[in-house]
Design a protein around this motif. Structure first.
Motif, PDB file in Angstrom:
ATOM      1  N   GLY A  93      29.326  78.366  32.555  1.00 19.45           N
ATOM      2  CA  GLY A  93      27.934  78.061  32.894  1.00 19.45           C
ATOM      3  C   GLY A  93      27.811  76.586  33.213  1.00 19.45           C
ATOM      4  O   GLY A  93      28.678  75.783  32.877  1.00 19.45           O
ATOM      5  N   ARG A  94      26.725  76.244  33.848  1.00 23.16           N
ATOM      6  CA  ARG A  94      26.468  74.849  34.183  1.00 23.16           C
ATOM      7  C   ARG A  94      26.223  74.046  32.915  1.00 23.16           C
ATOM      8  O   ARG A  94      25.983  74.596  31.836  1.00 23.16           O
ATOM      9  N   THR A  95      26.256  72.726  33.034  1.00 21.69           N
ATOM     10  CA  THR A  95      25.945  71.854  31.907  1.00 21.69           C
ATOM     11  C   THR A  95      24.549  72.178  31.371  1.00 21.69           C
ATOM     12  O   THR A  95      23.597  72.293  32.147  1.00 21.69           O
ATOM     13  N   GLY A  96      24.455  72.376  30.053  1.00 22.56           N
ATOM     14  CA  GLY A  96      23.175  72.693  29.441  1.00 22.56           C
ATOM     15  C   GLY A  96      22.828  74.169  29.432  1.00 22.56           C
ATOM     16  O   GLY A  96      21.720  74.542  29.036  1.00 22.56           O
ATOM     17  N   SER A  97      23.771  75.013  29.842  1.00 20.36           N
ATOM     18  CA  SER A  97      23.481  76.453  29.909  1.00 20.36           C
ATOM     19  C   SER A  97      23.531  77.134  28.546  1.00 20.36           C
ATOM     20  O   SER A  97      23.044  78.250  28.384  1.00 20.36           O
ATOM     21  N   GLY A  98      24.136  76.454  27.547  1.00 22.85           N
ATOM     22  CA  GLY A  98      24.199  77.031  26.209  1.00 22.85           C
ATOM     23  C   GLY A  98      25.587  77.430  25.761  1.00 22.85           C
ATOM     24  O   GLY A  98      25.748  78.092  24.733  1.00 22.85           O
ATOM     25  N   LYS A  99      26.622  77.013  26.486  1.00 20.84           N
ATOM     26  CA  LYS A  99      27.992  77.422  26.162  1.00 20.84           C
ATOM     27  C   LYS A  99      28.412  76.964  24.763  1.00 20.84           C
ATOM     28  O   LYS A  99      28.826  77.768  23.918  1.00 20.84           O
ATOM     29  N   SER A 100      28.325  75.671  24.512  1.00 22.70           N
ATOM     30  CA  SER A 100      28.759  75.132  23.217  1.00 22.70           C
ATOM     31  C   SER A 100      27.847  75.586  22.081  1.00 22.70           C
ATOM     32  O   SER A 100      28.257  75.610  20.919  1.00 22.70           O
ATOM     33  N   SER A 101      26.626  75.965  22.417  1.00 18.63           N
ATOM     34  CA  SER A 101      25.694  76.427  21.390  1.00 18.63           C
ATOM     35  C   SER A 101      26.162  77.723  20.739  1.00 18.63           C
ATOM     36  O   SER A 101      25.761  78.041  19.621  1.00 18.63           O
ATOM     37  N   VAL A 102      27.012  78.475  21.443  1.00 22.58           N
ATOM     38  CA  VAL A 102      27.556  79.699  20.855  1.00 22.58           C
ATOM     39  C   VAL A 102      28.362  79.356  19.602  1.00 22.58           C
ATOM     40  O   VAL A 102      28.214  79.985  18.551  1.00 22.58           O
ATOM     41  N   GLY A 103      29.218  78.332  19.696  1.00 22.41           N
ATOM     42  CA  GLY A 103      29.999  77.903  18.539  1.00 22.41           C
ATOM     43  C   GLY A 103      29.125  77.334  17.443  1.00 22.41           C
ATOM     44  O   GLY A 103      29.331  77.601  16.256  1.00 22.41           O
ATOM     45  N   VAL A 104      28.120  76.550  17.840  1.00 19.53           N
ATOM     46  CA  VAL A 104      27.185  75.971  16.864  1.00 19.53           C
ATOM     47  C   VAL A 104      26.495  77.076  16.083  1.00 19.53           C
ATOM     48  O   VAL A 104      26.326  76.998  14.861  1.00 19.53           O
ATOM     49  N   LEU A 105      26.127  78.122  16.785  1.00 19.81           N
ATOM     50  CA  LEU A 105      25.439  79.252  16.164  1.00 19.81           C
ATOM     51  C   LEU A 105      26.348  80.019  15.217  1.00 19.81           C
ATOM     52  O   LEU A 105      25.976  80.340  14.088  1.00 19.81           O
ATOM     53  N   LEU A 106      27.567  80.320  15.677  1.00 22.38           N
ATOM     54  CA  LEU A 106      28.497  81.092  14.855  1.00 22.38           C
ATOM     55  C   LEU A 106      28.888  80.356  13.581  1.00 22.38           C
ATOM     56  O   LEU A 106      29.030  80.960  12.513  1.00 22.38           O
ATOM     57  N   LEU A 107      29.079  79.054  13.687  1.00 19.65           N
ATOM     58  CA  LEU A 107      29.454  78.255  12.513  1.00 19.65           C
ATOM     59  C   LEU A 107      28.253  77.873  11.653  1.00 19.65           C
ATOM     60  O   LEU A 107      28.412  77.244  10.609  1.00 19.65           O
ATOM     61  N   ARG A 108      27.061  78.231  12.126  1.00 17.30           N
ATOM     62  CA  ARG A 108      25.817  77.926  11.423  1.00 17.30           C
ATOM     63  C   ARG A 108      25.661  76.421  11.172  1.00 17.30           C
ATOM     64  O   ARG A 108      25.267  75.987  10.099  1.00 17.30           O
ATOM     65  N   LEU A 109      25.976  75.652  12.202  1.00 19.32           N
ATOM     66  CA  LEU A 109      25.706  74.224  12.136  1.00 19.32           C
ATOM     67  C   LEU A 109      24.207  73.985  12.233  1.00 19.32           C
ATOM     68  O   LEU A 109      23.698  72.957  11.784  1.00 19.32           O
TER      69      LEU A 109
ATOM     70  N   PRO B 187      37.618  72.039  19.305  1.00 17.55           N
ATOM     71  CA  PRO B 187      36.567  71.428  20.118  1.00 17.55           C
ATOM     72  C   PRO B 187      37.105  70.514  21.205  1.00 17.55           C
ATOM     73  O   PRO B 187      38.287  70.176  21.237  1.00 17.55           O
ATOM     74  N   GLN B 188      36.207  70.105  22.062  1.00 14.96           N
ATOM     75  CA  GLN B 188      36.579  69.207  23.158  1.00 14.96           C
ATOM     76  C   GLN B 188      36.947  67.822  22.642  1.00 14.96           C
ATOM     77  O   GLN B 188      37.858  67.183  23.157  1.00 14.96           O
ATOM     78  N   ASP B 189      36.251  67.352  21.624  1.00 15.01           N
ATOM     79  CA  ASP B 189      36.496  66.015  21.089  1.00 15.01           C
ATOM     80  C   ASP B 189      36.630  66.111  19.573  1.00 15.01           C
ATOM     81  O   ASP B 189      35.700  65.788  18.827  1.00 15.01           O
ATOM     82  N   PRO B 190      37.791  66.571  19.085  1.00 16.73           N
ATOM     83  CA  PRO B 190      37.965  66.779  17.645  1.00 16.73           C
ATOM     84  C   PRO B 190      38.016  65.469  16.869  1.00 16.73           C
ATOM     85  O   PRO B 190      38.489  64.452  17.366  1.00 16.73           O
ATOM     86  N   VAL B 191      37.505  65.520  15.654  1.00 14.36           N
ATOM     87  CA  VAL B 191      37.544  64.386  14.735  1.00 14.36           C
ATOM     88  C   VAL B 191      38.410  64.768  13.554  1.00 14.36           C
ATOM     89  O   VAL B 191      38.271  65.865  12.994  1.00 14.36           O
ATOM     90  N   LEU B 192      39.347  63.901  13.177  1.00 11.42           N
ATOM     91  CA  LEU B 192      40.219  64.166  12.031  1.00 11.42           C
ATOM     92  C   LEU B 192      39.651  63.509  10.787  1.00 11.42           C
ATOM     93  O   LEU B 192      39.332  62.320  10.786  1.00 11.42           O
ATOM     94  N   PHE B 193      39.499  64.312   9.735  1.00 12.88           N
ATOM     95  CA  PHE B 193      39.081  63.774   8.443  1.00 12.88           C
ATOM     96  C   PHE B 193      40.350  63.584   7.615  1.00 12.88           C
ATOM     97  O   PHE B 193      41.009  64.556   7.265  1.00 12.88           O
ATOM     98  N   VAL B 194      40.681  62.335   7.284  1.00 11.09           N
ATOM     99  CA  VAL B 194      42.030  62.044   6.797  1.00 11.09           C
ATOM    100  C   VAL B 194      42.046  61.335   5.459  1.00 11.09           C
ATOM    101  O   VAL B 194      42.981  60.612   5.143  1.00 11.09           O
ATOM    102  N   SER B 195      41.029  61.565   4.651  1.00  9.34           N
ATOM    103  CA  SER B 195      40.952  60.850   3.372  1.00  9.34           C
ATOM    104  C   SER B 195      42.099  61.203   2.433  1.00  9.34           C
ATOM    105  O   SER B 195      42.445  60.418   1.542  1.00  9.34           O
ATOM    106  N   GLN B 196      42.723  62.351   2.611  1.00  4.39           N
ATOM    107  CA  GLN B 196      43.790  62.767   1.705  1.00  4.39           C
ATOM    108  C   GLN B 196      45.168  62.670   2.350  1.00  4.39           C
ATOM    109  O   GLN B 196      46.142  63.195   1.802  1.00  4.39           O
TER     110      GLN B 196
END
Length: 207
Positions: free
Chosen positions: A28-44, A75-84
């Motif tokens: 879908g075009r930018t803003g069509s809701g593609k990434s929102s599917v993941g946001v919804l499934l993960l309940r962010l 994700p497109q831009d993953p962040v690593l949490f590396v405290s341990q």
């Protein structure tokens, strides 16, 4: 899985049924809701109406830890949490993993998903920062190693989605097309076909 959602500014009247172990490409075009599917499934964010069912269970009735243990996202831009991680694996990692390239962080997410053996895998532009050769290698790994996993793939390289069982085309939070790649590409009026043409991709229709 059945998704029914009416989330303002995210997904609007979004209804479809995805079969277990199915490989679905999402475009879908930018803003069509593609990434929102993941946001919804993960309940962010929590939905304000409708329902999301996985194997007949409403995800709102499942604890977040249990829900997310069955899902993996690259994700497109993953962040690593590396405290341990200091001194482990003999690697020094700075805050947010910024001493790794985005592509390297995406590869780490792929490795993590492989180890977790999740039931649902979400690939949100997962190979966007990789060269074409690495992209092809990752796509083959996903095909061979996640055969028993329901896979939702959002990709900017449209040709990588043509191996999907079905492709979902979103527009302003609505599913406007949901069919096999061959049927969509054979339809001269389909949005997927027009997107392929606009992107300069050669259209190949398989029976």
């Amino acid at each position: 899985m059945r998704y029914q959602q009416n989330l303002p500014l995210v997904l609007n009247r979004f209804t479809c049924c995805i079969r277990p172990k199915e490989k679905v490409g999402i475009v879908g075009r930018t803003g069509s809701g593609k990434s929102s599917v993941g946001v919804l499934l993960l309940r962010l964010v929590e939905r304000c109406g409708g329902s999301v069912l996985i194997d007949g269970v409403d995800i709102s009735d499942v604890g977040l830890a249990d829900l997310r243990s069955k899902l993996s996202i690259i994700p497109q831009d993953p962040v690593l949490f590396v405290s341990q991680l200091p001194l482990k694996l003999e690697s020094e990692v700075v805050e947010n993993g910024e001493n790794f390239s985005v592509g390297e962080r995406q590869l780490l997410c792929v490795a993590r998903a492989l180890l977790r053996r999740c039931k649902v895998l979400i690939l949100d532009e997962a190979t966007a920062s990789m060269d074409a050769e690495t992209d092809a290698l990752i796509q083959e790994t996903i095909r061979s190693s996640f055969q028993d996993c329901t896979t939702l793939t959002i990709a900017h390289r449209l040709h990588t989605l043509l191996a999907s069982d079905r492709i979902m085309v979103l527009n302003q939070g609505q599913v406007v097309e949901f069919d096999t790649p061959s049927r969509l590409l054979a339809n001269e009026n389909s949005r997927l076909r027009s997107m392929m043409v606009a992107a300069g991709n050669k259209i190949s229709v398989r029976g």
